[in-house]
Design an enzyme around this catalytic site. Sequence first.
Site, short mmCIF file in Angstrom:
data_model
loop_
_atom_site.label_atom_id
_atom_site.label_comp_id
_atom_site.label_asym_id
_atom_site.label_seq_id
_atom_site.Cartn_x
_atom_site.Cartn_y
_atom_site.Cartn_z
N ARG A 128 42.59 44.51 41.83
CA ARG A 128 42.78 43.14 42.28
C ARG A 128 44.21 42.68 42.03
O ARG A 128 44.86 43.13 41.08
CB ARG A 128 41.79 42.17 41.64
CG ARG A 128 41.88 41.93 40.15
CD ARG A 128 41.35 43.05 39.29
NE ARG A 128 40.01 43.48 39.65
CZ ARG A 128 38.92 43.01 39.06
NH1 ARG A 128 39.00 42.13 38.09
NH2 ARG A 128 37.73 43.48 39.40
N ASP A 133 41.06 34.40 33.92
CA ASP A 133 39.80 34.18 33.20
C ASP A 133 40.00 33.17 32.07
O ASP A 133 40.98 33.24 31.32
CB ASP A 133 39.30 35.49 32.59
CG ASP A 133 38.77 36.46 33.63
OD1 ASP A 133 38.24 36.00 34.66
OD2 ASP A 133 38.90 37.68 33.42
#
Length: 203
Positions: A128, A133
């Site tokens: 990715r 996060d």
Amino acid sequence: MTAFFTEGHSDPTVQPVPASVVEQVDAADTTLHNPQRAVISLGSNLGNRLETLQGAIDALEDTPGVRVKAVSPVYETAPWGVEPGSQPSYFNAVVVLKTTLPPSSLLERAHAVEEAFHRVREERWGARTLDVDIVAYADVVDGDPRLTLPHPRAHERAFVLAPWLDVEPEAELPGRGPVAALLDTITREGVTARQDLELHLPA
């Protein structure tokens, strides 16, 4: 715009902030007396990884109700859960924020930043361009499946704990204990500090 973006290239994070986020920021500003501390983990293993991480940091700083207070050193990490050599290595970093956004709005903004860098969620452990996060938000411990706090796997990930410890030596992961102690219980194999690379606090 940072030095990592060359003149003439557009910044992919320059997008309107969704109205729903603005409304929640305004609500948070009236209900919170003090901003909350949040810890964000960044990772990239496609494209210009360092430029992407810096762009994500700048995009977070540009978010209403968010101020970036600390940026960790860069670590290079072997991909998890895939055959060795099947993906490029990751660049990882951790940023510490002060924010008046509630966790749900911070998550919405994290996803918006990922999308601005063309993050595609097609497979678990897939390569990715960008991961953003939320590792921890204040002292919140919450099992909500949409946003579990703290991050349910942060305590076992050296690529999160090592850069976090660099910027906050006394840090604690809510419900788990001191980051330094957690890091001592796991392997750092495949997680290497890149002292030749540097990310910057937004100007």
